[in-house]
Scaffold this motif. Sequence first.
Motif, PDB file in Angstrom:
ATOM      1  N   ASP A 281       0.874 -10.556  -3.024  1.00  0.00           N
ATOM      2  CA  ASP A 281       1.907 -10.694  -2.003  1.00  0.00           C
ATOM      3  C   ASP A 281       2.573  -9.346  -1.768  1.00  0.00           C
ATOM      4  OD1 ASP A 281       3.365 -10.352  -4.274  1.00  0.00           O
ATOM      5  OD2 ASP A 281       4.200 -12.374  -4.300  1.00  0.00           O
ATOM      6  N   LEU A 282       3.487  -9.324  -0.826  1.00  0.00           N
ATOM      7  CA  LEU A 282       4.113  -8.066  -0.418  1.00  0.00           C
ATOM      8  C   LEU A 282       5.001  -7.495  -1.509  1.00  0.00           C
ATOM      9  CD1 LEU A 282       4.678  -5.979   1.787  1.00  0.00           C
ATOM     10  CD2 LEU A 282       6.500  -7.483   2.655  1.00  0.00           C
ATOM     11  N   GLU A 283       5.673  -8.356  -2.230  1.00  0.00           N
ATOM     12  CA  GLU A 283       6.602  -7.881  -3.275  1.00  0.00           C
ATOM     13  C   GLU A 283       5.839  -7.147  -4.367  1.00  0.00           C
ATOM     14  OE1 GLU A 283       9.971  -9.663  -6.351  1.00  0.00           O
ATOM     15  OE2 GLU A 283       8.941 -10.966  -4.927  1.00  0.00           O
ATOM     16  N   VAL A 284       4.714  -7.697  -4.810  1.00  0.00           N
ATOM     17  CA  VAL A 284       3.900  -7.035  -5.841  1.00  0.00           C
ATOM     18  C   VAL A 284       3.351  -5.706  -5.313  1.00  0.00           C
ATOM     19  CG1 VAL A 284       1.834  -7.247  -7.271  1.00  0.00           C
ATOM     20  CG2 VAL A 284       3.333  -9.229  -6.926  1.00  0.00           C
ATOM     21  N   PHE A 285       2.914  -5.717  -4.042  1.00  0.00           N
ATOM     22  CA  PHE A 285       2.365  -4.492  -3.436  1.00  0.00           C
ATOM     23  C   PHE A 285       3.390  -3.370  -3.413  1.00  0.00           C
ATOM     24  CE2 PHE A 285       1.994  -1.918   0.440  1.00  0.00           C
ATOM     25  CZ  PHE A 285       0.770  -1.294   0.197  1.00  0.00           C
ATOM     26  N   LEU A 286       4.637  -3.706  -2.974  1.00  0.00           N
ATOM     27  CA  LEU A 286       5.667  -2.691  -2.875  1.00  0.00           C
ATOM     28  C   LEU A 286       6.071  -2.167  -4.252  1.00  0.00           C
ATOM     29  CD1 LEU A 286       7.935  -4.240  -0.092  1.00  0.00           C
ATOM     30  CD2 LEU A 286       6.344  -2.304   0.122  1.00  0.00           C
ATOM     31  N   LYS A 287       6.094  -3.063  -5.251  1.00  0.00           N
ATOM     32  CA  LYS A 287       6.470  -2.632  -6.601  1.00  0.00           C
ATOM     33  C   LYS A 287       5.484  -1.612  -7.156  1.00  0.00           C
ATOM     34  CE  LYS A 287       7.198  -4.483 -11.239  1.00  0.00           C
ATOM     35  NZ  LYS A 287       7.195  -5.718 -12.093  1.00  0.00           N
ATOM     36  N   HIS A 288       4.187  -1.922  -7.060  1.00  0.00           N
ATOM     37  CA  HIS A 288       3.182  -1.013  -7.596  1.00  0.00           C
ATOM     38  C   HIS A 288       3.061   0.287  -6.779  1.00  0.00           C
ATOM     39  CE1 HIS A 288       1.927  -4.687  -9.742  1.00  0.00           C
ATOM     40  NE2 HIS A 288       1.373  -3.825 -10.645  1.00  0.00           N
ATOM     41  N   VAL A 289       3.178   0.184  -5.467  1.00  0.00           N
ATOM     42  CA  VAL A 289       3.095   1.387  -4.631  1.00  0.00           C
ATOM     43  C   VAL A 289       4.249   2.335  -4.933  1.00  0.00           C
ATOM     44  CG1 VAL A 289       3.285   2.221  -2.245  1.00  0.00           C
ATOM     45  CG2 VAL A 289       1.736   0.346  -2.798  1.00  0.00           C
ATOM     46  N   ARG A 290       5.456   1.737  -5.178  1.00  0.00           N
ATOM     47  CA  ARG A 290       6.608   2.575  -5.483  1.00  0.00           C
ATOM     48  C   ARG A 290       6.377   3.358  -6.773  1.00  0.00           C
ATOM     49  NH1 ARG A 290       9.999  -1.209  -5.959  1.00  0.00           N
ATOM     50  NH2 ARG A 290      10.378  -1.435  -3.725  1.00  0.00           N
ATOM     51  N   LEU A 291       5.882   2.662  -7.798  1.00  0.00           N
ATOM     52  CA  LEU A 291       5.631   3.327  -9.072  1.00  0.00           C
ATOM     53  C   LEU A 291       4.536   4.399  -8.945  1.00  0.00           C
ATOM     54  CD1 LEU A 291       5.775   0.209 -11.469  1.00  0.00           C
ATOM     55  CD2 LEU A 291       7.491   2.014 -11.217  1.00  0.00           C
ATOM     56  N   LEU A 292       3.459   4.046  -8.274  1.00  0.00           N
ATOM     57  CA  LEU A 292       2.336   4.994  -8.119  1.00  0.00           C
ATOM     58  C   LEU A 292       2.735   6.208  -7.283  1.00  0.00           C
ATOM     59  CD1 LEU A 292      -0.598   2.453  -7.575  1.00  0.00           C
ATOM     60  CD2 LEU A 292      -0.210   3.897  -9.591  1.00  0.00           C
ATOM     61  N   SER A 293       3.549   5.988  -6.260  1.00  0.00           N
ATOM     62  CA  SER A 293       3.959   7.097  -5.390  1.00  0.00           C
ATOM     63  C   SER A 293       4.824   8.080  -6.155  1.00  0.00           C
ATOM     64  CB  SER A 293       4.714   6.563  -4.166  1.00  0.00           C
ATOM     65  OG  SER A 293       3.871   5.734  -3.387  1.00  0.00           O
ATOM     66  N   ARG A 294       5.723   7.534  -7.013  1.00  0.00           N
ATOM     67  CA  ARG A 294       6.566   8.426  -7.803  1.00  0.00           C
ATOM     68  C   ARG A 294       5.713   9.288  -8.732  1.00  0.00           C
ATOM     69  NH1 ARG A 294       9.380   4.839 -10.016  1.00  0.00           N
ATOM     70  NH2 ARG A 294      11.040   4.752  -8.455  1.00  0.00           N
ATOM     71  N   LYS A 295       4.747   8.626  -9.387  1.00  0.00           N
ATOM     72  CA  LYS A 295       3.881   9.374 -10.308  1.00  0.00           C
ATOM     73  C   LYS A 295       3.001  10.394  -9.547  1.00  0.00           C
ATOM     74  CE  LYS A 295       0.752   8.705 -14.168  1.00  0.00           C
ATOM     75  NZ  LYS A 295       0.027   7.731 -15.009  1.00  0.00           N
TER      76      LYS A 295
END
Length: 389
Positions: free
Chosen positions: A354-368
Amino acid sequence: MAVVIESSLKKMLSKYKYRDLTVREITNVISPYKDLKPVMDAYVFNDGSTKDLMSLTGTVPVSYRGNTYNIPVCLWLLDVYPYNPPICFVKPTSAMMIKTGKHVDANGKIYLPYLHEWKHPQSDLYGLIQVMVVVFGEEPPVFSRPQVQSSYPPYQPTGPPNTSYMPGMPSYPSGHSANPSGYPSYPYPGGNSYPTASTAQNYNAQTPVTTVGPSQDSTIGEDTIRASLISAVSDKLRWRMKEEMDRAQAELNALKRTEEDLKTGHQKLEQMISRLDQEVTEVDRNIDLLKKKDEELSSALEKMTSQSENNDIDDVIVPTAPLYKQILNLYAEENAIEDTIFYLGEALRRGVIDLEVFLKHVRLLSRKQFQLRALMQKARKTAGLSDLY
């Protein structure tokens, strides 16, 4: 002056197919033979048709029996000249008559092997006139009209004529007696003597000398005849020798030019052969080098093929310095994060997450990913490499 003549000739020959060639040949002829004048006139063919053609009209000097005579001629140039021969005529004056023969007919038309075998560029106007001079020197195409004896001024001799001595007068063969008026008899042949009437005019200016004394025989002595024949034969031989020497000299000059051309061509061929030998040597050297490189590549390919199954991808590329190894690892990790974000987007599009899981992982990956890029930029700057972003 020559430029003006060529300009006027080009205007007159504007309808000629090979105008420049024709102008060049006419200029080459009228320079040594100044009595020949280019004239544009209508030529009447045998079928009655007429055409405006260029003609060279005038006289050519011919040496005959030690004297030089001007033979009047007219050379008509067709509009396709020089690839067709000229039409040549002898144009006698009122004091002359045409002497027909194998080279001239009753109408004055000239027939020569040079015209029959005409072939450009071997044949030209200058060569044609030279041949005419030689042929007419052996067989004149015209001769003087016989003149009435009464045309000579009266002369009263003071004694019996002596034809064996006449200062300044040419000797004549025996058999011609003196003229009763005291003038020597000038034989006018019926077609095989002097080519023009100028001979008789020159003789009119001479005053015969007579002697007073015992009666002399009217015939010329054998010594005089012999001397006359020797003189004529000597002149003929000198003329023939000069002609042969001129012809031999012309052939020698042509052979020298050919020799120079052959030498130049030989030098060029030697240079070409030397250059080709150098190129062949260089090509052979390049072939040997390519064979060696091919053997090296084949050997490396066989080695890589035999080791490909046992090679670890991480062991294939080994950086030369720790800093370069760090840059390589950061670059690989950053690209792995890029691929992960891409596949997360694909999973969201297909409804796997779902969108919530997508945004959570993208946020973490983008920071890294940002941290990795910043660290890689710093490392590249330290290594002296250019920026990637």
